[in-house]
Design a protein around this motif. Structure first.
Motif, short mmCIF file in Angstrom:
data_model
loop_
_atom_site.label_atom_id
_atom_site.label_comp_id
_atom_site.label_asym_id
_atom_site.label_seq_id
_atom_site.Cartn_x
_atom_site.Cartn_y
_atom_site.Cartn_z
N ALA A 182 1.28 -1.60 0.40
CA ALA A 182 -0.01 0.12 0.15
C ALA A 182 0.69 1.18 -0.55
O ALA A 182 1.78 1.79 1.05
N PHE A 183 0.60 2.43 -1.57
CA PHE A 183 1.29 3.16 -1.41
C PHE A 183 0.70 4.46 -0.80
O PHE A 183 1.49 5.81 0.17
N THR A 184 -0.63 4.58 -0.04
CA THR A 184 -1.33 5.33 -0.02
C THR A 184 -2.32 5.37 1.51
O THR A 184 -2.54 4.70 0.92
N THR A 185 -2.79 5.83 2.19
CA THR A 185 -4.05 5.80 3.17
C THR A 185 -4.45 5.43 2.56
O THR A 185 -5.28 4.99 3.39
N LYS A 186 -5.22 5.84 1.66
CA LYS A 186 -6.24 4.66 0.98
C LYS A 186 -6.04 3.50 0.84
O LYS A 186 -6.78 2.63 0.80
N ASP A 187 -5.07 3.61 0.29
CA ASP A 187 -4.99 1.82 0.13
C ASP A 187 -5.03 0.85 1.15
O ASP A 187 -5.15 0.09 1.53
N LEU A 188 -4.44 1.67 2.26
CA LEU A 188 -4.22 1.27 3.58
C LEU A 188 -5.32 0.53 4.42
O LEU A 188 -5.61 -0.20 4.11
N TYR A 189 -6.46 2.14 4.16
CA TYR A 189 -8.31 1.67 4.97
C TYR A 189 -8.45 0.87 3.46
O TYR A 189 -9.41 0.21 4.36
N ASP A 190 -8.12 1.01 2.46
CA ASP A 190 -9.19 -0.55 1.20
C ASP A 190 -8.26 -1.80 2.19
O ASP A 190 -9.61 -2.49 1.70
N THR A 191 -7.29 -2.56 2.19
CA THR A 191 -6.79 -3.03 2.93
C THR A 191 -7.39 -3.91 3.73
O THR A 191 -8.17 -4.94 4.13
N ILE A 192 -7.70 -2.31 5.12
CA ILE A 192 -8.35 -3.70 5.87
C ILE A 192 -9.90 -3.81 5.93
O ILE A 192 -10.35 -4.81 6.64
N ALA A 193 -10.03 -2.67 5.32
CA ALA A 193 -12.30 -2.75 5.17
C ALA A 193 -12.33 -3.89 4.56
O ALA A 193 -12.99 -4.63 4.90
N SER A 194 -11.21 -4.06 3.31
CA SER A 194 -12.10 -5.42 2.63
C SER A 194 -11.54 -7.09 3.89
O SER A 194 -12.02 -7.68 3.89
N VAL A 195 -10.62 -6.51 4.63
CA VAL A 195 -9.98 -7.93 5.42
C VAL A 195 -11.52 -8.16 7.29
O VAL A 195 -11.94 -9.26 7.07
N ILE A 196 -11.66 -6.61 7.36
CA ILE A 196 -13.30 -6.21 7.97
C ILE A 196 -14.75 -6.94 7.52
O ILE A 196 -15.28 -7.61 8.02
N TYR A 197 -14.54 -6.48 6.58
CA TYR A 197 -15.91 -6.98 5.47
C TYR A 197 -16.13 -8.91 4.85
O TYR A 197 -16.66 -9.64 5.19
N ASN A 198 -14.76 -8.79 4.22
CA ASN A 198 -14.61 -10.63 4.09
C ASN A 198 -14.74 -10.98 5.54
O ASN A 198 -15.83 -12.42 5.47
N TYR A 199 -14.55 -10.68 6.59
CA TYR A 199 -14.48 -11.79 7.56
C TYR A 199 -15.75 -12.03 8.52
O TYR A 199 -16.42 -13.34 8.69
N TYR A 200 -16.24 -10.88 8.32
CA TYR A 200 -18.06 -10.95 8.43
C TYR A 200 -18.96 -11.40 7.38
O TYR A 200 -19.84 -11.33 7.99
N ASN A 201 -18.47 -12.13 6.08
CA ASN A 201 -19.67 -12.21 5.32
C ASN A 201 -18.97 -13.74 4.24
O ASN A 201 -17.69 -13.85 3.43
N LEU A 202 -18.63 -14.81 5.03
CA LEU A 202 -17.36 -16.18 5.13
C LEU A 202 -19.00 -16.33 4.67
O LEU A 202 -17.85 -17.61 3.53
N ASP A 203 -19.66 -16.25 4.17
CA ASP A 203 -20.88 -17.60 3.53
C ASP A 203 -20.85 -17.02 1.94
O ASP A 203 -20.91 -18.31 1.28
N ASP A 204 -20.07 -16.63 1.52
CA ASP A 204 -19.54 -16.07 -0.30
C ASP A 204 -18.52 -17.35 -0.99
O ASP A 204 -18.69 -16.79 -1.54
N SER A 205 -18.07 -17.82 0.37
CA SER A 205 -16.74 -18.56 0.12
C SER A 205 -17.42 -19.98 -0.76
O SER A 205 -18.08 -20.97 -0.26
N PHE A 206 -16.25 -20.25 -2.36
CA PHE A 206 -16.49 -21.96 -2.29
C PHE A 206 -16.61 -22.81 -1.23
O PHE A 206 -17.29 -23.49 -1.02
N VAL A 207 -15.75 -22.31 -0.23
CA VAL A 207 -15.15 -23.61 0.60
C VAL A 207 -15.73 -23.49 1.70
O VAL A 207 -16.45 -22.25 2.24
N SER A 208 -15.89 -24.51 2.55
CA SER A 208 -16.80 -24.20 3.97
C SER A 208 -15.87 -23.72 5.13
O SER A 208 -15.56 -24.24 6.05
N TYR A 209 -15.78 -22.19 5.20
CA TYR A 209 -15.37 -21.66 6.33
C TYR A 209 -16.27 -20.85 7.61
O TYR A 209 -17.53 -20.96 6.66
N SER A 210 -15.77 -21.58 8.24
CA SER A 210 -16.97 -21.04 9.63
C SER A 210 -15.91 -20.42 10.88
O SER A 210 -15.08 -20.44 10.74
#
Length: 669
Positions: A182-210
């Motif tokens: 990440a080279f900018t502040t926006k890039d840094l917050y985008d990657t953190i947001a991706s981790v948070i959102y995908n952690y709370y939305n595991l159901d859209d994964s093809f593999v069975s995560y719980s």
């Protein structure tokens, strides 16, 4: 009679008077007489070659005459030496010689002489078969485990890291693209947001995560957001960094703060709608702020669970794993480039959120693996006991031989003769038995579902190194046949010279290594660290990847570019055309010596111990009375002393000088 012949007769008379006792000259120790005889034969052969012209053609005949005379004198000296011994000394010496002959025999000779079965040889043949089968099964298990971990990491990177490219999943050298950053502040917050959102939305994964919770939920149900475990964010920063009047004021004390992040459903939706805008506000609401001057690294941790079902596995049973995930943001360099990486640690969990409808039964493959493990343990334990027994007995025999040489022959054994009693083949077999036993115990633990990654690594190292030594140990038995012994004898002959040569070459290699690392390292990927610089030089030494090494040197600095080019030219020319050629020449020289010995009849190298053994003819049978009696070992360790009490008599060689022959039948068998 010619002058040369008269001169030879005079020399032979002097040689005989030096070796055989006369009234004026007493009997010298046998070691001194053998040394004088050897020197005299050398002088005669050298003088004969220098004094005769080539056309006479009598060199070989006269040298043979001199050698025959010296051999006869040696025999007379030996008989004179034996006549000077008491009956007890002669009896103990004969027993010691016969026992040494039996000690230096190979398994086939022992079978012909005493009908003794070669148990150790049979165990090594059996062991190499079953250990190979065991290693093959473990390798398949290990490959499946590593493939599962790598595939899991790949899926996690594609899910939690935005814009992750599949090109990064393939290891390419040199890398096709740069590091994920990440080279900018926006890039840094985008990657953190991706981790948070995908952690709370595991159901859209093809593999069975719980989620890693104690409450189980059916696959069709959605986990309530209140039951989702929180994320853990740990921030490392320096204590303070301020700019006062264009002057930086730093307190470099590292401070770590960890926070548990729980988000509501509305907050997760806000992150989805506006990642770079919502995340700073949500973090600030939880007293979490970032300062680029102070920030060192950020780590986001969470745990997941997954079900792995390998239909190719021996038991074909679903297995539950806990995945400890860490997303790291590295700003330790403070260069404006924040390096982002995702790592995971996978561990086996006995209980999953659910149960099997049909319980898996023990398969035939599992039974075979268990039987092979038991058979390997029993075989290695038997081999270990037999080889340790042989090594200990050899040391007892060495001490008895040392006592006889010192008390009777008045000449101590040399270091090379003492090393004859240390069989390094047996030592290597003992080492590989220990490695395989430890590796087998670890493998059994893994088969009981202890899928610890470090345990897998330890098992692989133990079994792999043990199997390597097992295969090398088999070369000992090939060495009993002259057609297959060339490799071992060549390595043994050339090893001292190779070690001396490699020591000198290593000094030159070290100079090139440090010079290349310091000078070229900042401008070339291949010399960036000391280990990669060594790997690059070793590749150049073998003629690999030369053009890429020239090409990867950055040409922004013209001086370094010119120096790097000259540096590689000199290194390649010196090591490929000189060092490696000399190294091969050393090996070829040893090979020619061994080959010449075989062409003219291979003979063991001369030594006092070998000469002592050759004084008695080989017999077809070895009754107990013909073997050596072991003396008392008051200086041995208590454990070895108790072992030796089975084979010892009350009299030692030092007390047998004036006694009658010993008739006790306790012997080495």
């Amino acid at each position: 009679m010619s002058g040369n012949s008269q001169e030879e007769i005079c020399q032979l008379r002097q040689f005989k008077s030096a070796v055989l006792p006369t009234e004026e000259t007493p009997l010298l120790p046998r070691s001194s007489r053998l040394l004088m005889a050897t020197r005299s034969r050398h002088l005669h052969s050298r003088d004969g070659r220098q004094s005769r012209p080539p056309e006479q053609g009598g060199d070989m005949i006269e040298e043979h005459a001199v050698s025959s005379t010296a051999t006869a004198l040696d025999s007379d000296a030996e008989h004179a030496d034996r006549d000077d011994l008491t009956p007890a000394q002669r009896l103990s010496g004969d027993r010691l010689r016969r026992d040494l002959i039996f000690f230096f025999m190979n398994p086939m000779q022992k079978w012909r002489v005493r009908k003794q079965l070669p148990f150790k040889l049979a165990l090594q043949v059996i062991k190499i078969v079953i250990v190979t089968a065991q290693l093959t099964m473990f390798a398949q298990l290990r490959m499946n485990h590593v493939a599962f971990m790598e595939n899991t990491n790949t899926v996690l990177r594609h899910k939690f890291l935005p814009d992750w490219d599949s090109v990064r999943d393939v290891v390419v050298y040199p890398p096709a693209i740069g590091a994920y950053s990440a080279f900018t502040t926006k890039d840094l917050y985008d990657t953190i947001a991706s981790v948070i959102y995908n952690y709370y939305n595991l159901d859209d994964s093809f593999v069975s995560y719980s989620y890693d919770t104690r409450k189980g939920h059916m696959e069709s149900e959605i986990t309530p957001i209140k039951d989702i475990p929180p994320l853990q964010m740990c921030i490392n920063r320096i204590k303070s960094a301020e700019v006062v009047n264009n002057t930086y004021v730093f307190d470099t004390t590292v401070v770590q703060n960890c926070h548990l992040l729980n988000f509501t459903e509305k907050e997760v939706d806000d992150i989805k709608q506006n990642a770079s805008g919502a995340v700073p506000l949500l973090l600030q609401h939880r007293n979490i702020t970032f300062n680029a001057l102070q920030l060192t690294d950020i780590g986001i941790k969470f745990n997941l669970r997954t079900i792995h079902f390998g239909h190719m596995a021996p038991d074909a049973k679903p297995e539950c794993y806990r995945i400890a995930v860490r997303v790291n943001y590295d700003n330790s360099g403070h260069t404006g480039q924040v390096m982002i990486s995702l790592s995971s640690e996978i561990s086996y969990v006995e209980k999953c959120n659910g149960k099997l409808v049909v319980e898996a039964t023990t398969s035939v493959e599992n039974i075979i693996m268990g039987l092979i493990d038991i058979f390997v343990l029993l075989t290695c334990l038997s081999s270990l006991i037999l080889c340790c027994r042989a090594v200990i007995r050899a040391q007892f025999l060495k001490q008895s031989c040392e006592e006889y040489f010192e008390d009777v022959m008045k000449a101590p054994l040399s270091l090379s003769d003492r090393l004859e009693f240390l069989n390094l083949w047996y030592v290597m077999i003992v080492i590989n038995d220990c490695l395989i036993i430890i590796g087998t115990i670890c493998k059994v633990s893994i088969e009981f579902r202890d899928f610890d990654n470090s345990l897998f690594t330890t098992t692989g190292l133990m079994l792999g190194c043990g199997t390597l030594l097992v295969y090398i140990g088999v070369l000992r038995y090939f060495g009993f046949f002259s057609q297959y012994n060339v490799l071992v004898l060549t390595l043994k002959k050339s090893l001292p010279n190779m070690l001396r040569f490699m020591t000198c070459a290593a000094v030159i290699y070290g100079g090139f290594l440090f010079a290349g690392w310091v000078i070229i390292g900042p401008y070339s990927l291949k010399f960036r660290t000391l280990s990669t610089a060594s790997e690059a030089l070793f590749s150049l030494l073998n003629g690999d990847d030369m053009f890429a090494t020239f090409f990867t040197i950055n040409d922004n600095n013209y001086t370094i570019k010119v120096f790097g080019t000259i540096y590689i030219y000199i290194f390649v020319s010196l090591f490929i055309y000189v060092v490696i050629s000399l190294f091969i020449a050393i090996i070829m020289d040893a090979y020619e010596i061994i080959k010449d010995r075989y062409d003219h009849g291979y003979q063991d190298e001369k030594s006092p111990l070998r000469d002592f053994v050759k004084e008695v003819e080989m017999v077809s049978e070895y009754p107990p009375d013909y073997l050596v009696q072991l003396a008392d070992c008051s200086t041995c360790w208590p454990f070895f002393r108790r072992l030796r009490e089975r084979y010892t008599t009350t009299a030692s060689y030092g007390h047998m000088v004036d006694e009658e022959p010993v008739t006790d039948n306790s012997v080495i068998t």
